[in-house]
Scaffold this motif. Structure first.
Motif, PDB file in Angstrom:
ATOM      1  N   GLN A 119       0.825  -1.221   0.000  1.00 32.74           N
ATOM      2  CA  GLN A 119       0.000   0.000   0.000  1.00 32.74           C
ATOM      3  C   GLN A 119       0.852   1.260   0.000  1.00 32.74           C
ATOM      4  OE1 GLN A 119      -0.468  -2.730   2.030  1.00 32.74           O
ATOM      5  NE2 GLN A 119      -2.475  -2.568   3.051  1.00 32.74           N
ATOM      6  N   LEU A 120       2.019   1.203   0.657  1.00 33.79           N
ATOM      7  CA  LEU A 120       2.906   2.370   0.694  1.00 33.79           C
ATOM      8  C   LEU A 120       3.798   2.421  -0.537  1.00 33.79           C
ATOM      9  CD1 LEU A 120       3.944   2.539   4.461  1.00 33.79           C
ATOM     10  CD2 LEU A 120       2.106   3.733   3.281  1.00 33.79           C
ATOM     11  N   LYS A 121       4.238   1.250  -0.999  1.00 33.80           N
ATOM     12  CA  LYS A 121       5.089   1.217  -2.192  1.00 33.80           C
ATOM     13  C   LYS A 121       4.339   1.728  -3.419  1.00 33.80           C
ATOM     14  CE  LYS A 121       7.935  -2.732  -0.727  1.00 33.80           C
ATOM     15  NZ  LYS A 121       8.340  -4.107  -1.065  1.00 33.80           N
ATOM     16  N   GLN A 122       3.040   1.475  -3.453  1.00 33.73           N
ATOM     17  CA  GLN A 122       2.243   1.838  -4.626  1.00 33.73           C
ATOM     18  C   GLN A 122       1.659   3.239  -4.538  1.00 33.73           C
ATOM     19  OE1 GLN A 122      -0.609  -1.346  -4.658  1.00 33.73           O
ATOM     20  NE2 GLN A 122       0.867  -2.874  -5.397  1.00 33.73           N
ATOM     21  N   THR A 123       1.897   3.930  -3.421  1.00 32.78           N
ATOM     22  CA  THR A 123       1.340   5.269  -3.251  1.00 32.78           C
ATOM     23  C   THR A 123       2.215   6.292  -3.968  1.00 32.78           C
ATOM     24  OG1 THR A 123       0.467   4.602  -1.114  1.00 32.78           O
ATOM     25  CG2 THR A 123       0.490   6.951  -1.576  1.00 32.78           C
ATOM     26  N   THR A 124       2.079   6.364  -5.249  1.00 31.53           N
ATOM     27  CA  THR A 124       2.795   7.355  -6.056  1.00 31.53           C
ATOM     28  C   THR A 124       1.805   7.933  -7.054  1.00 31.53           C
ATOM     29  OG1 THR A 124       3.489   5.635  -7.605  1.00 31.53           O
ATOM     30  CG2 THR A 124       5.036   6.208  -5.831  1.00 31.53           C
ATOM     31  N   ALA A 133      13.081  20.650   0.141  1.00 28.19           N
ATOM     32  CA  ALA A 133      11.974  19.948   0.785  1.00 28.19           C
ATOM     33  C   ALA A 133      11.856  18.513   0.290  1.00 28.19           C
ATOM     34  CB  ALA A 133      10.673  20.702   0.525  1.00 28.19           C
ATOM     35  N   LEU A 134      11.056  17.727   0.979  1.00 26.95           N
ATOM     36  CA  LEU A 134      10.777  16.354   0.560  1.00 26.95           C
ATOM     37  C   LEU A 134      10.061  16.358  -0.792  1.00 26.95           C
ATOM     38  CD1 LEU A 134       9.409  14.881   3.920  1.00 26.95           C
ATOM     39  CD2 LEU A 134      11.620  14.358   2.876  1.00 26.95           C
ATOM     40  N   PRO A 135      10.259  15.318  -1.614  1.00 20.48           N
ATOM     41  CA  PRO A 135       9.536  15.245  -2.888  1.00 20.48           C
ATOM     42  C   PRO A 135       8.042  15.064  -2.651  1.00 20.48           C
ATOM     43  CG  PRO A 135      10.787  13.239  -2.491  1.00 20.48           C
ATOM     44  CD  PRO A 135      11.195  14.201  -1.430  1.00 20.48           C
ATOM     45  N   PRO A 136       7.190  15.551  -3.549  1.00 14.64           N
ATOM     46  CA  PRO A 136       5.733  15.533  -3.326  1.00 14.64           C
ATOM     47  C   PRO A 136       5.141  14.154  -3.047  1.00 14.64           C
ATOM     48  CG  PRO A 136       6.277  16.993  -5.145  1.00 14.64           C
ATOM     49  CD  PRO A 136       7.554  16.304  -4.760  1.00 14.64           C
ATOM     50  N   HIS A 137       5.643  13.107  -3.722  1.00 14.63           N
ATOM     51  CA  HIS A 137       5.042  11.784  -3.515  1.00 14.63           C
ATOM     52  C   HIS A 137       5.210  11.293  -2.088  1.00 14.63           C
ATOM     53  CE1 HIS A 137       8.798   9.436  -3.351  1.00 14.63           C
ATOM     54  NE2 HIS A 137       9.253  10.261  -4.270  1.00 14.63           N
ATOM     55  N   THR A 138       6.238  11.810  -1.381  1.00 11.89           N
ATOM     56  CA  THR A 138       6.452  11.407   0.008  1.00 11.89           C
ATOM     57  C   THR A 138       5.252  11.775   0.873  1.00 11.89           C
ATOM     58  OG1 THR A 138       8.839  11.702  -0.248  1.00 11.89           O
ATOM     59  CG2 THR A 138       7.996  11.615   1.995  1.00 11.89           C
ATOM     60  N   LEU A 169       2.138  11.868   0.002  1.00  8.71           N
ATOM     61  CA  LEU A 169       1.089  10.881  -0.224  1.00  8.71           C
ATOM     62  C   LEU A 169       1.346   9.609   0.582  1.00  8.71           C
ATOM     63  CD1 LEU A 169       0.502  11.136  -4.091  1.00  8.71           C
ATOM     64  CD2 LEU A 169      -1.008  11.951  -2.270  1.00  8.71           C
ATOM     65  N   GLN A 170       2.614   9.190   0.645  1.00 12.12           N
ATOM     66  CA  GLN A 170       2.958   7.995   1.413  1.00 12.12           C
ATOM     67  C   GLN A 170       2.734   8.224   2.910  1.00 12.12           C
ATOM     68  OE1 GLN A 170       7.019   7.507  -0.192  1.00 12.12           O
ATOM     69  NE2 GLN A 170       6.355   5.519  -0.969  1.00 12.12           N
ATOM     70  N   ILE A 171       3.082   9.416   3.384  1.00 10.80           N
ATOM     71  CA  ILE A 171       2.875   9.733   4.800  1.00 10.80           C
ATOM     72  C   ILE A 171       1.382   9.713   5.129  1.00 10.80           C
ATOM     73  CG2 ILE A 171       3.105  11.530   6.567  1.00 10.80           C
ATOM     74  CD1 ILE A 171       5.689  12.414   5.016  1.00 10.80           C
ATOM     75  N   GLN A 172       0.573  10.288   4.257  1.00 12.87           N
ATOM     76  CA  GLN A 172      -0.868  10.270   4.474  1.00 12.87           C
ATOM     77  C   GLN A 172      -1.394   8.834   4.538  1.00 12.87           C
ATOM     78  OE1 GLN A 172      -3.231  12.719   1.857  1.00 12.87           O
ATOM     79  NE2 GLN A 172      -1.834  14.458   1.994  1.00 12.87           N
ATOM     80  N   GLN A 173      -0.917   7.999   3.613  1.00 14.83           N
ATOM     81  CA  GLN A 173      -1.367   6.603   3.582  1.00 14.83           C
ATOM     82  C   GLN A 173      -0.939   5.864   4.845  1.00 14.83           C
ATOM     83  OE1 GLN A 173      -3.409   5.215   1.577  1.00 14.83           O
ATOM     84  NE2 GLN A 173      -3.233   3.087   2.188  1.00 14.83           N
ATOM     85  N   ALA A 174       0.277   6.114   5.311  1.00 19.15           N
ATOM     86  CA  ALA A 174       0.757   5.461   6.526  1.00 19.15           C
ATOM     87  C   ALA A 174      -0.110   5.844   7.727  1.00 19.15           C
ATOM     88  CB  ALA A 174       2.218   5.830   6.783  1.00 19.15           C
ATOM     89  N   TYR A 175      -0.473   7.107   7.815  1.00 19.98           N
ATOM     90  CA  TYR A 175      -1.327   7.546   8.924  1.00 19.98           C
ATOM     91  C   TYR A 175      -2.723   6.920   8.830  1.00 19.98           C
ATOM     92  CZ  TYR A 175       1.573  10.744  11.591  1.00 19.98           C
ATOM     93  OH  TYR A 175       2.528  11.261  12.441  1.00 19.98           O
ATOM     94  N   LYS A 176      -3.206   6.691   7.622  1.00 20.42           N
ATOM     95  CA  LYS A 176      -4.497   6.015   7.468  1.00 20.42           C
ATOM     96  C   LYS A 176      -4.418   4.568   7.954  1.00 20.42           C
ATOM     97  CE  LYS A 176      -6.094   8.696   3.458  1.00 20.42           C
ATOM     98  NZ  LYS A 176      -6.341   8.651   1.976  1.00 20.42           N
TER      99      LYS A 176
END
Length: 372
Positions: free
Chosen positions: A49-54, A257-262, A264-271
């Motif tokens: 789920q995190l690997k595919q969050t791009t 700053a961190l790249p934008p896709h990061t 999305l991954q952080i949001q998914q991890a919190y979910k």
């Protein structure tokens, strides 16, 4: 001899000195061993789920610092999600836990103020504190009486900093007692929750939220590189603190700053955090503790966290034990002095939801065999 060669010789002498003392660090790769060393407590680093969050439409890089071109709406949206999750007013993301602590502690106090930290506080907080001009005191580890003595000696604004779970010992700070003491002495409290996020709390919010102390704690630091399996960190607190850090934290201001896709991954991890299988993790922690307590002539630090330690008391012997375990198919890291106090050199064992009780039994059997 050229100046460059001469300086290389000087550097090599320093490396040789560390090697002679058994303290030379080197990079290792043990991907084929059973993991008892990483901070991937919930196994999130391997989640599809995190690997595919791009997102193919997002830029591959941020193109600048947050104050120039590196502040996409995703960044502030993610900070709002994190602030809500941890019941905080605001949040600010940094590129790593080290950057967050250096940025915060280098600017939070001024000359005449006092910063008081637990003697086992993380190196990133120490490095940040060294960059400001405040008075600095250390109190004995988790010792409330000694903390009060230091608070009585303090001048100016008083700032206390602790880790909720200590990275080398795995034990828990007495947060409720520290909060009470800070109130009594009109000090603010900052808590590094690097090793508590994802593990403690009904939804993995950490110990500050578990004990409902979020209104009593001035700021918390949460890292994404441990239980969340990602990279980066965040500081939570008031809107005023967030704006202050944007203006004064140099590790935030002067870095890409961190790249934008990061984000999305952080949001998914919190979910995913609320439904992470902490029950299995704590069952494994309980199993480890029950087994290790039955082993004769073994010294360990009491811990109910994912971080467990076996005290060896000697750098060479600790390294030899770690190397023995590698040969047997396990990766658990030896922690040497001066990273930990002399006489407390140890094997640091990290437990994960993907480990098994059979693996734990086999690991401790090898430890017992080596130490017998």
């Amino acid at each position: 001899m050229s100046t460059n060669n001469s300086f290389d010789k000087f550097l090599q002498e320093k490396l040789d000195e560390r090697k002679a003392n058994g303290l030379l660090r080197s990079l290792v790769f043990y991907n084929d061993k059973i993991d008892f060393s990483s901070n991937d407590y919930l196994g999130f680093a391997q989640l599809q789920q995190l690997k595919q969050t791009t997102h193919n439409t997002l830029p591959s890089g941020s193109t600048g610092s947050r104050l120039i071109t590196g502040n996409p709406l995703l960044a502030e949206e993610t900070e709002k999600i994190i602030a809500d999750f941890h019941h905080a007013e605001a949040a600010l993301i940094f590129n790593s836990g080290y950057c967050a602590n250096v940025g915060l502690f280098s600017c939070i106090a001024n000359k005449g103020d006092t910063l008081i930290t637990d003697e086992f506080i993380h190196a990133s907080i120490i490095d940040g504190a060294r960059l400001n001009h405040a008075n600095r005191y250390k109190f004995k580890h988790n010792n409330i009486e000694d903390l009060e003595k230091k608070l009585q000696q303090a001048s100016g604004k008083k700032i206390v900093a602790v880790e909720s779970i200590y990275s080398m010992d795995g034990d828990e700070a007495p947060l409720k007692e520290i909060v009470t003491l800070c109130k009594k002495h009109e000090a603010i409290l900052i808590v590094d929750e690097a090793h508590a996020i994802g593990v403690f709390g009904d939804k993995g919010e950490g110990l500050v939220c578990k004990y409902n102390l979020q209104k009593e704690v001035f700021a918390c630091i949460y890292t994404f590189g441990k239980a969340l399996g990602l990279h980066g960190a965040v500081i939570t607190g008031s809107n005023t603190l967030r704006n202050y850090l944007i203006n004064h934290a140099r590790s935030f201001i002067y870095t890409t700053a961190l790249p934008p896709h990061t984000y999305l991954q952080i949001q998914q991890a919190y979910k995913l955090l609320p439904t992470a299988n902490r029950k299995i993790l704590f069952e494994l922690i309980d199993h480890y503790r029950s087994v290790v307590q039955k082993i004769r002539n073994i010294s360990f630090i009491e811990s109910s966290s994912t971080i467990q330690t076996i005290i060896i008391g000697d750098n060479k012997k600790a390294k030899d034990l770690a190397n023995h375990l590698v040969e047997k198919g396990f990766f658990a890291k030896a922690i040497l002095s001066p990273t930990v106090p002399i006489g407390t050199e140890r094997l640091r064992i990290c437990l994960h939801s993907f480990n098994t009780s059979v693996q734990i039994d086999a690991l401790l059997q090898e430890v017992n065999t080596f130490l017998s």
